[in-house]
Write a protein that holds these residues in place. Structure first.
Motif, PDB file in Angstrom:
ATOM      1  N   MET A   1       0.751  -1.210   0.041  1.00 34.82           N
ATOM      2  CA  MET A   1       0.127   0.012   0.038  1.00 34.82           C
ATOM      3  C   MET A   1       0.801   1.133  -0.007  1.00 34.82           C
ATOM      4  O   MET A   1       1.705   1.545   0.748  1.00 34.82           O
ATOM      5  CB  MET A   1      -0.784  -0.014   1.206  1.00 34.82           C
ATOM      6  N   GLY A   2       0.652   2.226  -0.930  1.00 36.92           N
ATOM      7  CA  GLY A   2       1.410   3.375  -0.813  1.00 36.92           C
ATOM      8  C   GLY A   2       0.502   4.712  -1.174  1.00 36.92           C
ATOM      9  O   GLY A   2      -0.616   4.523  -1.108  1.00 36.92           O
ATOM     10  N   ILE A   3       1.350   5.828  -1.399  1.00 35.54           N
ATOM     11  CA  ILE A   3       0.568   6.926  -1.736  1.00 35.54           C
ATOM     12  C   ILE A   3      -0.476   6.927  -2.791  1.00 35.54           C
ATOM     13  O   ILE A   3      -1.406   7.775  -2.862  1.00 35.54           O
ATOM     14  CB  ILE A   3       1.417   8.157  -1.591  1.00 35.54           C
ATOM     15  N   ASP A   4      -0.121   6.161  -3.545  1.00 33.46           N
ATOM     16  CA  ASP A   4      -1.093   6.172  -4.701  1.00 33.46           C
ATOM     17  C   ASP A   4      -2.066   5.060  -4.733  1.00 33.46           C
ATOM     18  O   ASP A   4      -2.818   5.040  -5.847  1.00 33.46           O
ATOM     19  CB  ASP A   4      -0.232   5.674  -6.107  1.00 33.46           C
ATOM     20  N   THR A   5      -2.192   4.539  -3.739  1.00 34.94           N
ATOM     21  CA  THR A   5      -3.520   3.229  -3.175  1.00 34.94           C
ATOM     22  C   THR A   5      -4.607   4.104  -2.943  1.00 34.94           C
ATOM     23  O   THR A   5      -4.499   4.828  -1.983  1.00 34.94           O
ATOM     24  CB  THR A   5      -2.790   2.358  -2.399  1.00 34.94           C
ATOM     25  N   GLU A   6      -5.508   3.987  -3.913  1.00 37.75           N
ATOM     26  CA  GLU A   6      -6.837   4.524  -3.423  1.00 37.75           C
ATOM     27  C   GLU A   6      -7.646   3.718  -2.078  1.00 37.75           C
ATOM     28  O   GLU A   6      -7.392   2.643  -1.957  1.00 37.75           O
ATOM     29  CB  GLU A   6      -7.979   4.273  -4.538  1.00 37.75           C
ATOM     30  N   ARG A   7      -8.207   4.590  -1.103  1.00 34.17           N
ATOM     31  CA  ARG A   7      -8.827   3.832  -0.246  1.00 34.17           C
ATOM     32  C   ARG A   7     -10.219   4.587   0.052  1.00 34.17           C
ATOM     33  O   ARG A   7     -10.697   5.616  -0.252  1.00 34.17           O
ATOM     34  CB  ARG A   7      -8.116   4.230   1.182  1.00 34.17           C
ATOM     35  N   ASP A   8     -11.300   3.786   0.608  1.00 35.93           N
ATOM     36  CA  ASP A   8     -12.433   4.155   0.647  1.00 35.93           C
ATOM     37  C   ASP A   8     -12.677   4.686   2.244  1.00 35.93           C
ATOM     38  O   ASP A   8     -13.403   4.117   2.989  1.00 35.93           O
ATOM     39  CB  ASP A   8     -13.381   3.080   0.552  1.00 35.93           C
ATOM     40  N   ILE A   9     -11.882   5.781   2.528  1.00 39.89           N
ATOM     41  CA  ILE A   9     -11.899   6.185   4.116  1.00 39.89           C
ATOM     42  C   ILE A   9     -12.073   7.670   4.015  1.00 39.89           C
ATOM     43  O   ILE A   9     -11.726   8.303   3.027  1.00 39.89           O
ATOM     44  CB  ILE A   9     -10.550   6.109   4.766  1.00 39.89           C
ATOM     45  N   GLU A  10     -12.935   8.225   4.630  1.00 41.16           N
ATOM     46  CA  GLU A  10     -13.342   9.532   4.741  1.00 41.16           C
ATOM     47  C   GLU A  10     -12.445  10.051   5.981  1.00 41.16           C
ATOM     48  O   GLU A  10     -12.543   9.655   6.961  1.00 41.16           O
ATOM     49  CB  GLU A  10     -14.731   9.873   4.994  1.00 41.16           C
ATOM     50  N   ALA A  11     -12.158  11.430   5.770  1.00 43.04           N
ATOM     51  CA  ALA A  11     -11.427  11.969   7.051  1.00 43.04           C
ATOM     52  C   ALA A  11     -11.574  13.419   6.800  1.00 43.04           C
ATOM     53  O   ALA A  11     -11.741  14.037   5.894  1.00 43.04           O
ATOM     54  CB  ALA A  11     -10.120  11.669   6.956  1.00 43.04           C
ATOM     55  N   ASN A  12     -11.479  14.028   7.888  1.00 40.78           N
ATOM     56  CA  ASN A  12     -11.487  15.701   8.098  1.00 40.78           C
ATOM     57  C   ASN A  12     -10.421  16.268   8.287  1.00 40.78           C
ATOM     58  O   ASN A  12      -9.541  15.771   9.400  1.00 40.78           O
ATOM     59  CB  ASN A  12     -12.618  16.022   9.186  1.00 40.78           C
ATOM     60  N   LEU A  13      -9.999  17.094   7.776  1.00 41.20           N
ATOM     61  CA  LEU A  13      -8.574  18.051   7.963  1.00 41.20           C
ATOM     62  C   LEU A  13      -9.026  19.273   8.453  1.00 41.20           C
ATOM     63  O   LEU A  13      -9.682  20.046   7.762  1.00 41.20           O
ATOM     64  CB  LEU A  13      -7.681  17.925   6.904  1.00 41.20           C
ATOM     65  N   GLN A  14      -8.524  19.845   9.644  1.00 38.57           N
ATOM     66  CA  GLN A  14      -8.402  20.943   9.994  1.00 38.57           C
ATOM     67  C   GLN A  14      -7.003  21.473  10.202  1.00 38.57           C
ATOM     68  O   GLN A  14      -6.187  21.024  10.563  1.00 38.57           O
ATOM     69  CB  GLN A  14      -9.291  21.102  11.300  1.00 38.57           C
ATOM     70  N   ILE A  15      -6.941  22.812   9.684  1.00 37.50           N
ATOM     71  CA  ILE A  15      -5.444  23.469   9.938  1.00 37.50           C
ATOM     72  C   ILE A  15      -5.615  25.002  10.754  1.00 37.50           C
ATOM     73  O   ILE A  15      -6.409  25.645  10.324  1.00 37.50           O
ATOM     74  CB  ILE A  15      -4.901  23.694   8.494  1.00 37.50           C
ATOM     75  N   GLY A  16      -4.787  25.062  11.875  1.00 32.95           N
ATOM     76  CA  GLY A  16      -4.804  26.307  12.367  1.00 32.95           C
ATOM     77  C   GLY A  16      -3.780  26.647  13.267  1.00 32.95           C
ATOM     78  O   GLY A  16      -2.931  25.521  13.817  1.00 32.95           O
ATOM     79  N   PRO A  17      -3.472  27.771  13.894  1.00 37.33           N
ATOM     80  CA  PRO A  17      -2.609  27.952  14.847  1.00 37.33           C
ATOM     81  C   PRO A  17      -2.912  27.560  16.201  1.00 37.33           C
ATOM     82  O   PRO A  17      -4.064  27.667  16.664  1.00 37.33           O
ATOM     83  CB  PRO A  17      -2.439  29.657  14.735  1.00 37.33           C
ATOM     84  N   THR A  18      -1.838  27.254  17.202  1.00 34.63           N
ATOM     85  CA  THR A  18      -2.133  26.824  18.502  1.00 34.63           C
ATOM     86  C   THR A  18      -1.998  27.833  19.404  1.00 34.63           C
ATOM     87  O   THR A  18      -1.257  28.991  18.850  1.00 34.63           O
ATOM     88  CB  THR A  18      -1.277  25.709  19.022  1.00 34.63           C
ATOM     89  N   ASP A  19      -2.311  28.067  20.649  1.00 34.33           N
ATOM     90  CA  ASP A  19      -2.097  29.026  21.478  1.00 34.33           C
ATOM     91  C   ASP A  19      -0.525  29.135  21.975  1.00 34.33           C
ATOM     92  O   ASP A  19      -0.100  30.027  22.789  1.00 34.33           O
ATOM     93  CB  ASP A  19      -2.914  29.009  22.837  1.00 34.33           C
ATOM     94  N   GLN A  20       0.155  28.097  21.525  1.00 36.43           N
ATOM     95  CA  GLN A  20       1.602  27.733  21.681  1.00 36.43           C
ATOM     96  C   GLN A  20       2.708  28.397  20.473  1.00 36.43           C
ATOM     97  O   GLN A  20       3.684  28.288  20.612  1.00 36.43           O
ATOM     98  CB  GLN A  20       2.004  26.385  22.044  1.00 36.43           C
ATOM     99  N   GLY A  21       1.936  28.974  19.676  1.00 42.06           N
ATOM    100  CA  GLY A  21       2.828  29.449  18.502  1.00 42.06           C
ATOM    101  C   GLY A  21       2.980  28.391  17.569  1.00 42.06           C
ATOM    102  O   GLY A  21       4.045  28.713  16.498  1.00 42.06           O
ATOM    103  N   MET A  22       2.265  27.277  17.575  1.00 36.80           N
ATOM    104  CA  MET A  22       2.687  26.063  16.644  1.00 36.80           C
ATOM    105  C   MET A  22       1.438  26.207  15.410  1.00 36.80           C
ATOM    106  O   MET A  22       0.522  26.819  15.771  1.00 36.80           O
ATOM    107  CB  MET A  22       2.586  24.852  17.217  1.00 36.80           C
ATOM    108  N   VAL A  23       1.638  25.240  14.524  1.00 35.09           N
ATOM    109  CA  VAL A  23       0.524  25.190  13.396  1.00 35.09           C
ATOM    110  C   VAL A  23       0.126  23.823  13.679  1.00 35.09           C
ATOM    111  O   VAL A  23       0.941  22.761  13.687  1.00 35.09           O
ATOM    112  CB  VAL A  23       1.164  25.336  11.823  1.00 35.09           C
ATOM    113  N   ARG A  24      -1.209  23.638  13.848  1.00 37.38           N
ATOM    114  CA  ARG A  24      -1.680  22.189  13.956  1.00 37.38           C
ATOM    115  C   ARG A  24      -2.441  21.849  12.787  1.00 37.38           C
ATOM    116  O   ARG A  24      -3.279  22.629  12.146  1.00 37.38           O
ATOM    117  CB  ARG A  24      -2.538  22.152  15.166  1.00 37.38           C
ATOM    118  N   LEU A  25      -2.000  20.679  12.324  1.00 33.36           N
ATOM    119  CA  LEU A  25      -2.819  19.907  11.642  1.00 33.36           C
ATOM    120  C   LEU A  25      -3.656  18.783  12.140  1.00 33.36           C
ATOM    121  O   LEU A  25      -3.225  18.104  12.944  1.00 33.36           O
ATOM    122  CB  LEU A  25      -2.139  18.935  10.318  1.00 33.36           C
TER     123      LEU A  25
END
Length: 64
Positions: free
Chosen positions: A1-25
C-alpha cells in the motif's frame, strides 16, 4: 500500500494556529483523531511540498 493506493476512508482535516505558536494539522477519521503540531518554519516547508505536489498533479492531468 502506498501513496498512490486508493482507499475508501473519509477524513476531516483542520489547520490552524495553536496558543503555543505552533501550526496544527488535525486529522479526524471515524473515532481516530491525530493532532500534528509543527513550528511555523516546518509548516511553511509542508506548504511548499503541497504546492509542488499540486503543480505535479496538474501537469499529469493536462497530459492525460
Amino acid at each position: 500500500m502506498g501513496i498512490d493506493t486508493e482507499r475508501d476512508i473519509e477524513a476531516n482535516l483542520q489547520i490552524g494556529p495553536t496558543d503555543q505558536g505552533m501550526v496544527r494539522l488535525f486529522i479526524e477519521a471515524g473515532a481516530t483523531e491525530i493532532p500534528m503540531d509543527f513550528d511555523p518554519e516546518e509548516a511553511e516547508d509542508i506548504a511548499e511540498e503541497i504546492m509542488a505536489a499540486a503543480r505535479a498533479a496538474r501537469s499529469l492531468k493536462k497530459k492525460g
